[in-house]
Design an enzyme around this catalytic site. Structure first.
Site, PDB file in Angstrom:
ATOM      1  N   GLY A 256      39.676 -81.551  -2.719  1.00  0.00           N
ATOM      2  CA  GLY A 256      40.764 -81.986  -3.575  1.00  0.00           C
ATOM      3  C   GLY A 256      41.890 -82.586  -2.767  1.00  0.00           C
ATOM      4  O   GLY A 256      42.102 -82.234  -1.607  1.00  0.00           O
ATOM      5  N   SER A 257      42.628 -83.512  -3.376  1.00  0.00           N
ATOM      6  CA  SER A 257      43.837 -84.029  -2.738  1.00  0.00           C
ATOM      7  C   SER A 257      44.959 -82.992  -2.872  1.00  0.00           C
ATOM      8  O   SER A 257      44.809 -81.976  -3.533  1.00  0.00           O
ATOM      9  CB  SER A 257      44.250 -85.352  -3.384  1.00  0.00           C
ATOM     10  OG  SER A 257      43.275 -86.329  -3.120  1.00  0.00           O
ATOM     11  N   GLY A 258      46.076 -83.260  -2.205  1.00  0.00           N
ATOM     12  CA  GLY A 258      47.203 -82.341  -2.240  1.00  0.00           C
ATOM     13  C   GLY A 258      47.335 -81.526  -0.965  1.00  0.00           C
ATOM     14  O   GLY A 258      48.237 -80.694  -0.858  1.00  0.00           O
ATOM     15  N   HIS A 259      46.418 -81.769  -0.008  1.00  0.00           N
ATOM     16  CA  HIS A 259      46.441 -81.030   1.261  1.00  0.00           C
ATOM     17  C   HIS A 259      46.778 -81.938   2.436  1.00  0.00           C
ATOM     18  O   HIS A 259      46.473 -81.607   3.577  1.00  0.00           O
ATOM     19  CB  HIS A 259      45.084 -80.369   1.513  1.00  0.00           C
ATOM     20  CG  HIS A 259      44.594 -79.515   0.391  1.00  0.00           C
ATOM     21  ND1 HIS A 259      45.303 -78.423  -0.044  1.00  0.00           N
ATOM     22  CD2 HIS A 259      43.492 -79.584  -0.398  1.00  0.00           C
ATOM     23  CE1 HIS A 259      44.633 -77.850  -1.048  1.00  0.00           C
ATOM     24  NE2 HIS A 259      43.542 -78.543  -1.282  1.00  0.00           N
TER      25      HIS A 259
ATOM     26  N   LYS B 235      34.712 -76.895   2.645  1.00  0.00           N
ATOM     27  CA  LYS B 235      35.534 -75.695   2.469  1.00  0.00           C
ATOM     28  C   LYS B 235      34.923 -74.843   1.348  1.00  0.00           C
ATOM     29  O   LYS B 235      34.460 -75.369   0.337  1.00  0.00           O
ATOM     30  CB  LYS B 235      36.974 -76.085   2.112  1.00  0.00           C
ATOM     31  CG  LYS B 235      37.657 -76.898   3.210  1.00  0.00           C
ATOM     32  CD  LYS B 235      39.165 -77.003   3.040  1.00  0.00           C
ATOM     33  CE  LYS B 235      39.602 -77.653   1.748  1.00  0.00           C
ATOM     34  NZ  LYS B 235      39.067 -79.027   1.519  1.00  0.00           N
TER      35      LYS B 235
ATOM     36  N   ASP C 205      33.573 -77.530  -4.591  1.00  0.00           N
ATOM     37  CA  ASP C 205      33.228 -78.267  -3.374  1.00  0.00           C
ATOM     38  C   ASP C 205      31.804 -77.944  -2.924  1.00  0.00           C
ATOM     39  O   ASP C 205      31.020 -78.840  -2.598  1.00  0.00           O
ATOM     40  CB  ASP C 205      34.188 -77.907  -2.225  1.00  0.00           C
ATOM     41  CG  ASP C 205      35.562 -78.552  -2.383  1.00  0.00           C
ATOM     42  OD1 ASP C 205      35.687 -79.510  -3.167  1.00  0.00           O
ATOM     43  OD2 ASP C 205      36.505 -78.094  -1.725  1.00  0.00           O
TER      44      ASP C 205
ATOM     45  N   HIS D  15      45.656 -73.531  -2.998  1.00  0.00           N
ATOM     46  CA  HIS D  15      45.871 -74.082  -4.339  1.00  0.00           C
ATOM     47  C   HIS D  15      46.800 -73.176  -5.140  1.00  0.00           C
ATOM     48  O   HIS D  15      46.882 -73.284  -6.362  1.00  0.00           O
ATOM     49  CB  HIS D  15      44.550 -74.221  -5.078  1.00  0.00           C
ATOM     50  CG  HIS D  15      43.485 -74.861  -4.275  1.00  0.00           C
ATOM     51  ND1 HIS D  15      42.565 -74.132  -3.549  1.00  0.00           N
ATOM     52  CD2 HIS D  15      43.220 -76.158  -4.028  1.00  0.00           C
ATOM     53  CE1 HIS D  15      41.769 -74.967  -2.905  1.00  0.00           C
ATOM     54  NE2 HIS D  15      42.145 -76.196  -3.181  1.00  0.00           N
TER      55      HIS D  15
END
Lengths: 333, 333
Positions: free
Chosen positions: A54-57, A105, A110, A219
């Site tokens: 996911g994006s946001g990292h 991860k 995922d 998250h």
């Protein structure tokens, strides 16, 4: 919700456009499906390394694409797994004939999507190895995970395996190194605030003005427990204690200490945390031989930090020191 | 107040201890008086460059000490000028016989203390040049400043002058370069939140949930005006418009674009800002030839960003590209 964004729907695309505009010398961004590849991909005869999530990292993972680290990264929507078709397209774009390592991860979405992508890649004639990262000691199972979550070890594995692939090592060896890094790393995080997912528009969880979330996930997943605000020394002691006891790390160990900012943490505070960590480890006879301090694996605008310790040997140390040229990590060249 | 700190009184010392522990190969931290110097100081025959100011802006300035940038940095308490005796001690520690350049941000306390330090250094037999940085277009006078505030140009001047000093250029030439960088740079910031000074324990100013502070200073000084929350595109247009009109920058210019995080801003948002900036400049015929994106000059835990544009020429570009090895900026070696 106050953020420097346009439409919440466009956050990932706009961020990728910025990454592409800034770092055209290191990477290219492909859209539909979305993936990031190093400019010189495919590198013939080199094992290709692909990660994503996911994006946001940010900078993980797109910011780790470049010479000496990832060949490709697949960004999903914020906190959402990328899809198998994205991964397959990226795999085909970077396949140099020496096989593909997938660094995954440990989150349910995922793991499932990378498994499907691995099958598709194998069907298309690419040799594939997959390694699932699960270094977070905070909780056994979690909101989005069976087993331990994958956190800081991901960054370390991407760097070390990237260096090994750059040396021309074969797929089985690069994959084995990835498993070794994961097995030798333990991590734990603490949150001072929640993050806010743009499409949700409000904080993922609520923390009182005097509370910390110990063992938080990247998250905003719940951790081990809520505790009252404490000094950096006490916070580090609790986090490092859990990490050290788990492997366990022992006197005489040489470690890589990774003090990671979760997105909204000033560098000043990360250095204070590092200072406490260094003192605590020294008192236990453990030497920090290498370190990484900064926001490398973030959780949007969460305030807090995580600590990862990797037990080093000479080989891992040399691979860590090897040149790397990515937007997020750069040295030696 | 939630922060990863110990006693608010110890924030600066604890942070410096972490910096020293992490980067012993690049710098040394002296205490009583407090200053940071590169490990190989003094470098005989090289112009020494000293900067400093209140703490709370990390990595500026201590994180910019090292080969190719600063010889010394003097940290004051949070948002408080360092003292002349600190500066004199640092100057004597780095004096290599070729003179000293003081890079001073335009805040009343800094200017006064650096002037006194310059006199003391001259009295002790060191040739001194001082350059005051005042690149912030937001306001003419400010809470702590007569004239424009010094912001992002400081980072750019430290890098460029550091490279020139490393080449062995004489003091007058390095100082002249510093004035050129300042004259060719314009900056402006925007805050989404206030910062909280540890010893104060509450936010420096209050911003409503839908308000932005346009033109904010790096200590939370008021800016031009409060505006309602807007898209990144609109925010960048307002900031860049003020910057571009001021110099003015014109079609055909090549610039260094510095998108700076103020301490609590996720990298994802900085890339979105960069993307908007790149589009806006392209539409005006201005090319981004170099860039810097990240938290380099922060304001504790303030959310927001600043934009600086430096009009480049070939000489400035080459000096920007020269190797630098500091905790905060590192490339080419």
């Amino acid at each position: 919700m106050k953020k420097l964004i346009n439409r919440p729907d466009d956050v990932v695309r706009d961020g990728l456009a910025g990454l592409a505009a800034a770092h055209a010398g290191m990477l290219r961004v492909h859209t539909d499906p979305d993936y990031v590849v190093r400019t010189d991909a495919p590198v013939l005869g080199k094992v290709a390394i692909l990660s994503g999530g996911g994006s946001g990292h940010e900078p993980m993972h797109g910011g780790f694409v470049g010479r000496g680290m990832l060949d490709a990264a697949c960004p999903g929507q914020v906190f959402t797994s990328p899809t198998p078709d994205q991964m397959l397209a990226a795999a085909q774009a970077v396949d140099g004939g020496a096989g593909l390592l997938l660094i995954v991860k440990n989150y349910t979405g995922d793991v499932m999507n990378f498994e499907m992508a691995a099958e598709l890649a194998v069907d298309s004639g690419i040799a594939v190895e997959s390694v699932v990262i699960d270094d977070d000691v905070a909780v056994q199972d979690s909101l989005h995970t069976a087993g331990r979550r994958g956190v800081g070890a991901t960054v370390l594995a991407e760097k070390i395996c990237g260096a090994a692939a750059e040396e021309g090592r074969p797929l089985a060896e690069v994959a084995e190194l990835c498993r070794r890094v994961n097995a030798a790393t333990r991590s734990m995080g603490v949150a001072l605030t929640s993050c806010t997912v743009p499409l949700v528009g409000k904080p993922t969880f609520e923390l009182g003005p005097d509370e910390l979330e110990f063992g938080v996930g990247i998250h905003g997943e719940p951790g081990r427990e809520r505790r009252p605000v404490a000094t950096a020394a006490a916070v580090v002691e609790a986090m490092a204690g859990a990490i050290l006891d788990d492997l366990p790390f022992v006197a005489g160990d040489r470690v890589l200490a990774f003090v990671d900012g979760l997105g909204a943490t000033p560098l000043l505070e990360l250095y204070i945390v590092y200072h406490e960590l260094e003192r605590l480890l020294a008192a236990r006879g453990i030497t920090i031989a290498r370190h990484l301090i900064g926001p490398y694996m973030t959780a949007l605008d969460m305030a807090g930090c995580s600590i990862s310790l990797l037990r080093l040997d000479d080989e891992l140390t040399a691979l860590w020191d090897a040149p790397v040229v990515t937007p997020g990590l750069r040295w030696g060249a």
